[in-house]
Design a protein around this motif. Sequence first.
Motif, PDB file in Angstrom:
ATOM      1  N   TYR A 172       0.816  -1.222   0.000  1.00  0.00           N
ATOM      2  CA  TYR A 172       0.000   0.000   0.000  1.00  0.00           C
ATOM      3  C   TYR A 172       0.845   1.265   0.000  1.00  0.00           C
ATOM      4  CZ  TYR A 172      -4.602  -2.117   0.511  1.00  0.00           C
ATOM      5  OH  TYR A 172      -5.782  -2.789   0.289  1.00  0.00           O
ATOM      6  N   GLN A 183      -4.447  -2.695  -4.958  1.00  0.00           N
ATOM      7  CA  GLN A 183      -5.007  -2.125  -3.736  1.00  0.00           C
ATOM      8  C   GLN A 183      -6.520  -1.986  -3.849  1.00  0.00           C
ATOM      9  OE1 GLN A 183      -2.839   1.568  -3.245  1.00  0.00           O
ATOM     10  NE2 GLN A 183      -0.862   0.509  -3.315  1.00  0.00           N
ATOM     11  N   ARG A 184      -6.994  -1.514  -4.994  1.00  0.00           N
ATOM     12  CA  ARG A 184      -8.449  -1.378  -5.187  1.00  0.00           C
ATOM     13  C   ARG A 184      -9.128  -2.744  -5.157  1.00  0.00           C
ATOM     14  NH1 ARG A 184      -6.782   2.754  -8.872  1.00  0.00           N
ATOM     15  NH2 ARG A 184      -6.823   1.258 -10.606  1.00  0.00           N
ATOM     16  N   GLU A 187      -9.451  -3.805  -1.517  1.00  0.00           N
ATOM     17  CA  GLU A 187     -10.488  -3.007  -0.851  1.00  0.00           C
ATOM     18  C   GLU A 187     -11.885  -3.426  -1.303  1.00  0.00           C
ATOM     19  OE1 GLU A 187      -9.849  -0.488   1.618  1.00  0.00           O
ATOM     20  OE2 GLU A 187      -8.039  -1.730   1.463  1.00  0.00           O
ATOM     21  N   TYR A 293     -18.074   0.450   5.447  1.00  0.00           N
ATOM     22  CA  TYR A 293     -16.728   0.663   4.913  1.00  0.00           C
ATOM     23  C   TYR A 293     -16.230   2.064   5.266  1.00  0.00           C
ATOM     24  CZ  TYR A 293     -12.842   0.992   1.646  1.00  0.00           C
ATOM     25  OH  TYR A 293     -11.593   1.168   1.101  1.00  0.00           O
ATOM     26  N   ARG A 297     -13.018   2.916   7.545  1.00  0.00           N
ATOM     27  CA  ARG A 297     -11.945   3.785   7.052  1.00  0.00           C
ATOM     28  C   ARG A 297     -11.721   4.963   7.984  1.00  0.00           C
ATOM     29  NH1 ARG A 297     -10.150   3.776   1.632  1.00  0.00           N
ATOM     30  NH2 ARG A 297      -8.939   5.571   2.356  1.00  0.00           N
ATOM     31  N   LYS A 302      -6.944   4.850   7.231  1.00  0.00           N
ATOM     32  CA  LYS A 302      -6.143   4.344   6.123  1.00  0.00           C
ATOM     33  C   LYS A 302      -6.968   3.277   5.408  1.00  0.00           C
ATOM     34  CE  LYS A 302      -2.896   2.879   8.878  1.00  0.00           C
ATOM     35  NZ  LYS A 302      -1.645   2.232   9.403  1.00  0.00           N
ATOM     36  N   PRO A 303      -6.593   2.863   4.215  1.00  0.00           N
ATOM     37  CA  PRO A 303      -7.310   1.760   3.564  1.00  0.00           C
ATOM     38  C   PRO A 303      -7.350   0.525   4.459  1.00  0.00           C
ATOM     39  CG  PRO A 303      -5.819   2.815   2.010  1.00  0.00           C
ATOM     40  CD  PRO A 303      -5.534   3.425   3.351  1.00  0.00           C
TER      41      PRO A 303
END
Length: 419
Positions: A172, A183-184, A187, A293, A297, A302-303
């Motif tokens: 990340y 990363q997406r 998530e 979500y 967050r 952070k993610p």
Amino acid sequence: MNVNSVSSTFLLIAFFVYLLAFFLFVLSITGKRWSNRKPEEHTRQWGFVAFITSVVGFACHVTFFFTRWAEGDHIPTSNMYEFMTFLGMMIMCAFLIVYLIYRTPVLGVFALPIGFIIIAYASVFPSEVQPLIPALQSYWLKIHVTTAATGEAFFAVGFAGGLMYLLRSVDYTETTKNDKKEQRGVELTLFFILMLVAFIASIFTFNGSGYKAVFSKDVIVTNAQGVQETNHTTETYVLPPIVQPYDTKVVEMKSFLGMSEPLFTAPSWMEGASAGRKLNTVIWSILGGLILYALARLVARKPLGAAIGPIVKGMDAEDLDEISYRAIAIGYPIFTLGALIFAMIWAQEAWGRFWGWDPKEVWALITWLFYAVFLHLRLSKGWQGKKSAWLTVIGFIVVMFTLVGVNLVIAGLHSYAGV
């Protein structure tokens, strides 16, 4: 106290014991930071305690299964409540088997939540013992459903291993196009999990508060004598209706957050049983997932993948890859027997054909083909590491759509499972 109440009590106990085991596994990983003992010793000891706790929960779960079987006089896998509780039990069984092979406490941190989320999801459905409908009155119910669910349970453990690998490997801190894409993807996977949690939580919340909205519709039908008659039908929502069923009237609707009427009507092309209610449920699940979500967050700052990732940073990436692959390698032949071979034999006996392109049959085949491709790419093309991990994550999403989406959204011969 009747047997049914005893079985329900044991399921409730199993659920909370699983939760306790999950927190003990978390403690075995994170507690070593402030323990005076060596990290390896702390992890081993608390991991063993968590494993024994998981075994106790599984024993309670098995007791629920057999006491309910005694009450209903048939194996309890005939509707969504029974099937999902059985699937949760087999996920825990698969986890215990894989844990005994690899002795990796961090696996419990990711596999146990899948199990108790599935059990919580089962609780959304009516839990009363129901007599078997004619289509299910066969000894193939025991053989087909149990083996198919067992294969899917190992796929769930494989998913947990794959997700752990991605959390361990996706960086990340990097900003390249490929890193951002990975990363997406992580998530989005975590969002799907939160969306399922949000759906369960919203159903429990509104059911507990007694919320109800009722819509009515007059349908003109022609009877056997060729005379047209008007049938009055109703549709009941337990979630506030954002979407109203097409061509219906509001009979009863409680106000929620100032919303005293639906925001819009389902389109006319959206046909089928309870199409408007199902669309409404999907919208609520997405909204709930987005809220959960966003809150997560906000807390993590952070993610989510970056916040969870440190838990598995100490794990060997090759071990995680191996756990994921081995779980799927065990589950695939079991799933092949249960979901395809035994299913086709039962279909021949029940409906006079081995294959009929029913939505559930089609998606079971898609699931089987997907994991066949996974094993081919893994063994013949050397797809290991991230490629393999992404396939395990996508594969389990396909499994969940087969279990949830097909049963509850798409009508077919297997629609009784959603009742």
